[in-house]
Design a protein around this motif. Sequence first.
Motif, PDB file in Angstrom:
ATOM      1  N   ARG A 158     -46.478 -46.052   6.531  1.00  0.00           N
ATOM      2  CA  ARG A 158     -45.409 -46.644   5.725  1.00  0.00           C
ATOM      3  C   ARG A 158     -45.956 -47.691   4.755  1.00  0.00           C
ATOM      4  O   ARG A 158     -45.612 -47.700   3.568  1.00  0.00           O
ATOM      5  N   VAL A 159     -46.824 -48.568   5.245  1.00  0.00           N
ATOM      6  CA  VAL A 159     -47.386 -49.626   4.406  1.00  0.00           C
ATOM      7  C   VAL A 159     -48.249 -49.028   3.300  1.00  0.00           C
ATOM      8  O   VAL A 159     -48.141 -49.416   2.123  1.00  0.00           O
ATOM      9  N   VAL A 160     -49.110 -48.068   3.672  1.00  0.00           N
ATOM     10  CA  VAL A 160     -50.008 -47.453   2.682  1.00  0.00           C
ATOM     11  C   VAL A 160     -49.204 -46.753   1.593  1.00  0.00           C
ATOM     12  O   VAL A 160     -49.493 -46.891   0.398  1.00  0.00           O
ATOM     13  N   LEU A 161     -48.177 -46.009   1.993  1.00  0.00           N
ATOM     14  CA  LEU A 161     -47.350 -45.301   1.007  1.00  0.00           C
ATOM     15  C   LEU A 161     -46.670 -46.270   0.054  1.00  0.00           C
ATOM     16  O   LEU A 161     -46.626 -46.042  -1.164  1.00  0.00           O
ATOM     17  N   PHE A 162     -46.134 -47.362   0.582  1.00  0.00           N
ATOM     18  CA  PHE A 162     -45.453 -48.325  -0.276  1.00  0.00           C
ATOM     19  C   PHE A 162     -46.415 -48.930  -1.287  1.00  0.00           C
ATOM     20  O   PHE A 162     -46.088 -49.068  -2.475  1.00  0.00           O
ATOM     21  N   LEU A 163     -47.608 -49.286  -0.830  1.00  0.00           N
ATOM     22  CA  LEU A 163     -48.587 -49.877  -1.744  1.00  0.00           C
ATOM     23  C   LEU A 163     -49.031 -48.873  -2.801  1.00  0.00           C
ATOM     24  O   LEU A 163     -49.247 -49.235  -3.961  1.00  0.00           O
ATOM     25  N   VAL A 164     -49.161 -47.604  -2.406  1.00  0.00           N
ATOM     26  CA  VAL A 164     -49.515 -46.564  -3.385  1.00  0.00           C
ATOM     27  C   VAL A 164     -48.384 -46.377  -4.388  1.00  0.00           C
ATOM     28  O   VAL A 164     -48.614 -46.289  -5.607  1.00  0.00           O
ATOM     29  N   PHE A 165     -47.148 -46.341  -3.879  1.00  0.00           N
ATOM     30  CA  PHE A 165     -45.992 -46.132  -4.757  1.00  0.00           C
ATOM     31  C   PHE A 165     -45.764 -47.298  -5.713  1.00  0.00           C
ATOM     32  O   PHE A 165     -45.107 -47.125  -6.745  1.00  0.00           O
ATOM     33  N   LEU A 166     -46.296 -48.478  -5.367  1.00  0.00           N
ATOM     34  CA  LEU A 166     -46.119 -49.630  -6.250  1.00  0.00           C
ATOM     35  C   LEU A 166     -46.747 -49.383  -7.623  1.00  0.00           C
ATOM     36  O   LEU A 166     -46.326 -49.991  -8.617  1.00  0.00           O
ATOM     37  N   THR A 167     -47.734 -48.503  -7.662  1.00  0.00           N
ATOM     38  CA  THR A 167     -48.354 -48.186  -8.949  1.00  0.00           C
ATOM     39  C   THR A 167     -47.379 -47.461  -9.875  1.00  0.00           C
ATOM     40  O   THR A 167     -47.587 -47.408 -11.082  1.00  0.00           O
ATOM     41  N   PHE A 168     -46.304 -46.886  -9.289  1.00  0.00           N
ATOM     42  CA  PHE A 168     -45.282 -46.206 -10.086  1.00  0.00           C
ATOM     43  C   PHE A 168     -43.981 -47.026 -10.115  1.00  0.00           C
ATOM     44  O   PHE A 168     -42.903 -46.486 -10.339  1.00  0.00           O
ATOM     45  N   SER A 169     -44.109 -48.326  -9.879  1.00  0.00           N
ATOM     46  CA  SER A 169     -42.908 -49.171  -9.774  1.00  0.00           C
ATOM     47  C   SER A 169     -42.084 -49.205 -11.052  1.00  0.00           C
ATOM     48  O   SER A 169     -40.880 -49.445 -11.017  1.00  0.00           O
ATOM     49  N   SER A 170     -42.726 -48.934 -12.189  1.00  0.00           N
ATOM     50  CA  SER A 170     -41.984 -48.953 -13.457  1.00  0.00           C
ATOM     51  C   SER A 170     -40.938 -47.853 -13.525  1.00  0.00           C
ATOM     52  O   SER A 170     -40.006 -47.914 -14.327  1.00  0.00           O
ATOM     53  N   LEU A 171     -41.058 -46.842 -12.647  1.00  0.00           N
ATOM     54  CA  LEU A 171     -40.093 -45.740 -12.637  1.00  0.00           C
ATOM     55  C   LEU A 171     -38.834 -46.081 -11.842  1.00  0.00           C
ATOM     56  O   LEU A 171     -37.862 -45.335 -11.882  1.00  0.00           O
ATOM     57  N   PHE A 172     -38.870 -47.198 -11.139  1.00  0.00           N
ATOM     58  CA  PHE A 172     -37.758 -47.563 -10.271  1.00  0.00           C
ATOM     59  C   PHE A 172     -37.084 -48.830 -10.786  1.00  0.00           C
ATOM     60  O   PHE A 172     -37.736 -49.861 -10.987  1.00  0.00           O
ATOM     61  N   ALA A 173     -35.760 -48.733 -10.989  1.00  0.00           N
ATOM     62  CA  ALA A 173     -35.008 -49.914 -11.404  1.00  0.00           C
ATOM     63  C   ALA A 173     -34.854 -50.886 -10.247  1.00  0.00           C
ATOM     64  O   ALA A 173     -34.635 -52.080 -10.450  1.00  0.00           O
ATOM     65  N   ASN A 174     -34.962 -50.393  -9.024  1.00  0.00           N
ATOM     66  CA  ASN A 174     -34.735 -51.193  -7.827  1.00  0.00           C
ATOM     67  C   ASN A 174     -35.902 -50.945  -6.872  1.00  0.00           C
ATOM     68  O   ASN A 174     -36.046 -49.860  -6.319  1.00  0.00           O
TER      69      ASN A 174
END
Length: 506
Positions: A158-174
């Motif tokens: 869960r932690v690893v996925l969240f940190l990886v997904f943070l690189t695409f944070s601009s795609l998420f309004a929330n």
Amino acid sequence: MRTFFGSVALISLFAVLTRGTGFVFRIVLSRILGAELLGVYQIAFSFFLVFLTIIASGIPLIISRQISSSGGNRHRRGLVKAGLILSLAAAVGIIALVAFGQPVLKTLLAYDRAYIILVALFPAILAYAVYTVLRAVWWGQKKYFLLGASELAEQVIRVVLFLVFLTFSSLFANLAILAAISFTIACFLSALLVVIVYKRDAKRTSTGGNLPPLQKPTQTPSLLRASAPITIVRVLTTIAFPIIAVVVPLRLVAAGWDAQTAVAHFGIAVGMALPLLSIPQTIISSIAVALVPELSKANAEKDYSSVTKQIDSCIKFTLLVNFILLPLFIALGPGIGQFLFANEAAGEYLRMSAWIMIPMSLSLITNAILNSIGRESRAMIHYIIGSVALFVSIWFLPQFIGIGSLIIGIGICMSIAALLNIRTIYRITNQNLGVAHQLFAFALAAAPAAATAYLIFHFTPILPLFFRLGFASMPAFIIFMAITYWQDLIDLNTLKTRFRRKKAAH
């Protein structure tokens, strides 16, 4: 008892690693989301937990109980079939309920953002339907390594996925939606991992490696009948949290707070302070996991002497763990809040609510004891009685003490439940547990420890915050342990003897 404490030690090791990883992740999450968005995430997650409880409470507990008492391969395969049928059917029903109940859920959540987060979380229920049934088999077999390792793997993924997904944070309004999606995907990956390990472990132990087909087995009706009361108890217990998540901000607004501030302070209290107060429960929950098969077996064999010894040891250890942290949280709360969350309000809430750790942990361990000896309904009744005080507090007190109404309410609720549980255990075992005496003795040890920590922290302002906290904590811990040893609350000779026996065995 040596086997029991060995099991507790193994479970505790994994629990500390898992909760520690989750705690660090929560600190990161609180800093990324901010207090208000963290509050919205907590509201959505509290609703999710209610539905998850239906999947992950009664069925796994009954499976673990029956496996620990029987152990037959055919019986186990039948239980797994029945568990998968019931849990998957419940998961599908819950997801359908969410899909068709959108207007009602939006009204209950009171925040559109919370509903979107909830939708992102809900597919995880399908993964949990498989995950919890297979892990329940390991629980009943006392395969605590597999049990703990699978839970730790889920948290790390869960932690690893969240940190990886943070690189695409601009795609998420929330960004809270990003956290929910990472949680859901982690659950599916963890479920896949558990299935693979389960099959390999089953082959290794010659129990048949294939998962049972999902035709209806004869155990399904009996498993449903046995698990339903426990599930109802757990759901009634868990349903309080989403109600609290909605009511507290609304009552704060009614008391004159603006909506943004109300949600932010709810997020600080529930998302920052309460996780710290749950640290003792990380260890206590390890005892609770080990207690279920041990006490279930001893109770079935009418070995009441063993039951009484285990209960007495568990309650004393529960108090010890809580009182180690209590003086530190009281004396150093604001500093801890500033260091971990860069938020002094979190530290103030931690200081004023530190006392509720004790009834929370006592309620947890006594609930586990009652569940292990077949008194789940009594635990439910006791919690409902305590919940009345909780809801009275959060409804009437916000105008006087703000978010403190939640803290007072939780403390009173858990105190009532713990006291009634202890009374029931006394009636069953006819053994005085001496909880009041132990509470008083531990409190006497905690008072000078708290004073020492407070004085050292406030007389070293020139040091960096991390070193101030460390220099204040260590002498306080030494003083507390020395006094508890002097009062015979801990027995170092017994611990030395156990260590020597284990060393000699190796």
